[in-house]
Design an enzyme around this catalytic site. Structure first.
Site, PDB file in Angstrom:
ATOM      1  CG  ASP A  22     -16.568 -61.163  73.400  1.00 42.42           C
ATOM      2  OD1 ASP A  22     -17.655 -61.804  74.062  1.00 42.42           O
ATOM      3  OD2 ASP A  22     -16.015 -61.644  72.693  1.00 42.42           O
ATOM      4  CG  ASP A  39     -15.262 -64.565  69.449  1.00 41.84           C
ATOM      5  OD1 ASP A  39     -16.114 -65.322  69.833  1.00 41.84           O
ATOM      6  OD2 ASP A  39     -15.340 -63.607  70.174  1.00 41.84           O
TER       7      ASP A  39
HETATM    8  C1  2Z3 Z   1     -16.385 -72.860  72.369  1.00 46.26           C
HETATM    9  C2  2Z3 Z   1     -17.128 -71.687  71.552  1.00 46.26           C
HETATM   10  C3  2Z3 Z   1     -16.748 -70.263  72.034  1.00 46.26           C
HETATM   11  C4  2Z3 Z   1     -16.214 -70.409  73.538  1.00 46.26           C
HETATM   12  C5  2Z3 Z   1     -15.792 -68.906  74.136  1.00 46.26           C
HETATM   13  N1  2Z3 Z   1     -15.074 -69.165  75.276  1.00 46.26           N
HETATM   14  C6  2Z3 Z   1     -13.790 -69.345  75.279  1.00 46.26           C
HETATM   15  O1  2Z3 Z   1     -12.961 -69.376  74.417  1.00 46.26           O
HETATM   16  C7  2Z3 Z   1     -13.140 -69.379  76.751  1.00 46.26           C
HETATM   17  C8  2Z3 Z   1     -12.730 -67.812  77.348  1.00 46.26           C
HETATM   18  C9  2Z3 Z   1     -12.244 -67.664  78.609  1.00 46.26           C
HETATM   19  C10 2Z3 Z   1     -11.061 -67.276  78.948  1.00 46.26           C
HETATM   20  C11 2Z3 Z   1     -10.836 -66.996  80.161  1.00 46.26           C
HETATM   21  C12 2Z3 Z   1     -11.759 -67.480  81.111  1.00 46.26           C
HETATM   22  C13 2Z3 Z   1     -12.823 -68.089  80.868  1.00 46.26           C
HETATM   23  C14 2Z3 Z   1     -13.474 -68.332  79.692  1.00 46.26           C
HETATM   24  N2  2Z3 Z   1     -11.948 -70.187  76.670  1.00 46.26           N
HETATM   25  C15 2Z3 Z   1     -12.320 -71.613  76.596  1.00 46.26           C
HETATM   26  O2  2Z3 Z   1     -13.252 -71.976  76.405  1.00 46.26           O
HETATM   27  N3  2Z3 Z   1     -11.126 -72.335  76.806  1.00 46.26           N
HETATM   28  C16 2Z3 Z   1     -11.181 -74.017  76.617  1.00 46.26           C
HETATM   29  C17 2Z3 Z   1     -10.143 -74.398  75.732  1.00 46.26           C
HETATM   30  O3  2Z3 Z   1      -8.735 -73.868  76.118  1.00 46.26           O
HETATM   31  C18 2Z3 Z   1      -8.989 -72.416  76.038  1.00 46.26           C
HETATM   32  C19 2Z3 Z   1      -9.614 -71.734  76.922  1.00 46.26           C
HETATM   33  C20 2Z3 Z   1     -16.832 -68.049  74.529  1.00 46.26           C
HETATM   34  O4  2Z3 Z   1     -17.808 -68.194  74.975  1.00 46.26           O
HETATM   35  N4  2Z3 Z   1     -16.572 -66.629  73.990  1.00 46.26           N
HETATM   36  C21 2Z3 Z   1     -17.541 -65.645  74.396  1.00 46.26           C
HETATM   37  C22 2Z3 Z   1     -16.937 -64.467  74.949  1.00 46.26           C
HETATM   38  C23 2Z3 Z   1     -16.207 -65.261  76.379  1.00 46.26           C
HETATM   39  C24 2Z3 Z   1     -17.361 -65.672  77.503  1.00 46.26           C
HETATM   40  C25 2Z3 Z   1     -16.965 -66.300  78.596  1.00 46.26           C
HETATM   41  C26 2Z3 Z   1     -15.801 -65.332  79.355  1.00 46.26           C
HETATM   42  C27 2Z3 Z   1     -14.884 -64.801  78.464  1.00 46.26           C
HETATM   43  C28 2Z3 Z   1     -15.268 -64.267  77.301  1.00 46.26           C
HETATM   44  C29 2Z3 Z   1     -17.984 -64.830  72.920  1.00 46.26           C
HETATM   45  O5  2Z3 Z   1     -18.670 -63.652  73.279  1.00 46.26           O
HETATM   46  O6  2Z3 Z   1     -16.590 -64.572  72.224  1.00 46.26           O
HETATM   47  C30 2Z3 Z   1     -18.800 -65.803  71.893  1.00 46.26           C
HETATM   48  F1  2Z3 Z   1     -19.045 -65.151  70.754  1.00 46.26           F
HETATM   49  F2  2Z3 Z   1     -18.414 -66.788  71.736  1.00 46.26           F
HETATM   50  C31 2Z3 Z   1     -20.259 -65.663  72.405  1.00 46.26           C
HETATM   51  O7  2Z3 Z   1     -20.629 -66.707  73.189  1.00 46.26           O
HETATM   52  N5  2Z3 Z   1     -21.014 -64.954  72.095  1.00 46.26           N
HETATM   53  C32 2Z3 Z   1     -22.535 -64.815  72.317  1.00 46.26           C
END
Ligand code: 2Z3
Length: 325
Positions: free
Chosen positions: A34, A210
């Site tokens: 990530d 990201d």
């Molecule tokens: C809306 C703004 C960002 C949302 C982003 N999440 C996402 O993009 C999650 C990822 C996921 C995949 C599989 C299972 C569960 C979750 N997917 C998601 O929200 N969706 C909803 C829309 O359809 C597509 C899948 C996020 O929080 N990314 C984190 C890292 C994820 C955290 C949850 C687990 C998977 C990794 C990040 O680190 O990249 C960040 F930069 F956004 C962050 O929050 N940094 C502090």
């Protein structure tokens, strides 16, 4: 030194997981690399049984190289509302043959429900800047930061693919992995992210690269004008995003990076990638891979964009390189 590891897509490219070896003897866990966060955390024997749902867990007590970092704790929350927290060990971590001997391995004592539900992921390996690592009282370095001084080149590359295994390489650029030239642009890491500016339809967009975010989130004006080209597309509040008929042929989405004198390079996301997934079992209505950033506060070039390119995360020169492939 260098390393090279496969990145496997899960659930229609929702996330990409890589095998990581931790401890002695090695325990292999599938982790989500990530570039949007900076904690390496894992499901562990310290995670309540009720919160573990098939995930492979790290057992520090069976690793002869594990040492508790006494008094250290961590707690993180992500943009999608998920969160986790716990304690810290130092242990040997190997990614694609590249080893860091005293890496902070953050063992979860609590994970939120979406982590428990995601049975294929055992945690995250953060590749953003160490300035946003959450370990307290003494902040810890990311795997990349620890490895950087030993790498042949101070960089890693991301080559994610649609519905196919991709690759993260550490310490070198694989010339066979991309076409044409790599266009570089400066990184603003003031918020701990891989921040950069791209141009979309002549408009400058500042966002982050990201790998941990599934979709692309950009300013309303850009998103609205994109979907105005798709008949039947509309913003649907119950899905909290743009939806459209699954049979729609979606326009490609392009952005320019490194636009300076040389004209920079253009990344073209195929329209088929923007047709992300059906919203329900009927398969009539589909959810867009390009969504508005208005509820987030930051623009995010997530996996939908990254899998259309070969991306160089250059920590030594603090620049991002983008190439077609
Ligand atoms: C809306 C703004 C960002 C949302 C982003 N999440 C996402 O993009 C999650 C990822 C996921 C995949 C599989 C299972 C569960 C979750 N997917 C998601 O929200 N969706 C909803 C829309 O359809 C597509 C899948 C996020 O929080 N990314 C984190 C890292 C994820 C955290 C949850 C687990 C998977 C990794 C990040 O680190 O990249 C960040 F930069 F956004 C962050 O929050 N940094 C502090």
């Amino acid at each position: 030194d260098s390393g090279s590891v496969t990145a496997s897509p899960r659930q229609q490219d929702t996330e990409y997981l890589c095998p990581v070896q931790i401890g002695s003897p090695a325990q292999t866990l599938p982790l989500d690399f990530d570039t949007g966060s900076s904690d390496l955390w894992v499901f562990s024997t310290d995670t309540p049984r009720s919160e573990v749902n098939g995930q492979t867990v790290y057992d520090a007590s069976s690793s002869s190289s594990a040492k508790r970092l006494s008094g250290a704790t961590w707690k993180i929350s992500y943009g999608d509302g998920s969160s986790s927290s716990g304690i810290v060990y130092l242990d040997t971590v190997t990614v694609g043959g590249l080893t860091v001997s005293r890496q902070a391995v953050e063992a979860a004592k609590q994970v939120s429900s979406s982590f428990s539900r995601d049975t294929s992921s055992s945690g995250l390996l953060g590749l953003a800047f160490s300035s946003i690592n959450t370990v307290s009282p003494n902040q810890q370095k990311t795997f990349f930061d620890n490895a950087m001084p030993h790498l042949d080149a101070p960089l890693f590359t991301a080559d994610l693919k649609h519905n196919a295994d991709g690759r993260y390489n550490f310490g070198y650029i694989d010339k066979s992995a991309y076409t044409g030239s790599i266009s570089y642009t400066p990184v603003d890491n003031s918020q701990g992210f891989w921040g950069f500016t791209a141009t979309v339809d002549g408009t400058d967009v500042t966002g982050i690269a990201d790998t941990g975010t599934t979709l692309i989130y950009l300013p309303d004006s850009i998103v609205t004008s994109y979907y105005s080209q798709v008949s039947g597309a509309r913003y649907d509040s119950s899905n909290a995003g743009y939806i459209f008929p699954c049979g729609s042929s979606m326009p490609d989405f392009s952005f320019n990076v490194g636009g300076g004198g040389g004209g920079g390079g253009t990344v073209t996301v195929p329209g088929s990638y923007v047709n992300f997934a059906p919203t329900d079992q009927t398969g009539q209505t589909c959810f867009g891979g390009l969504q508005s950033d208005s509820s987030i506060g930051i623009s995010i070039f997530g996996d939908i964009a990254l899998k259309a390119a070969f991306v160089v995360f250059d920590g030594g020169n603090k620049q991002l390189g983008w190439a077609a492939k």
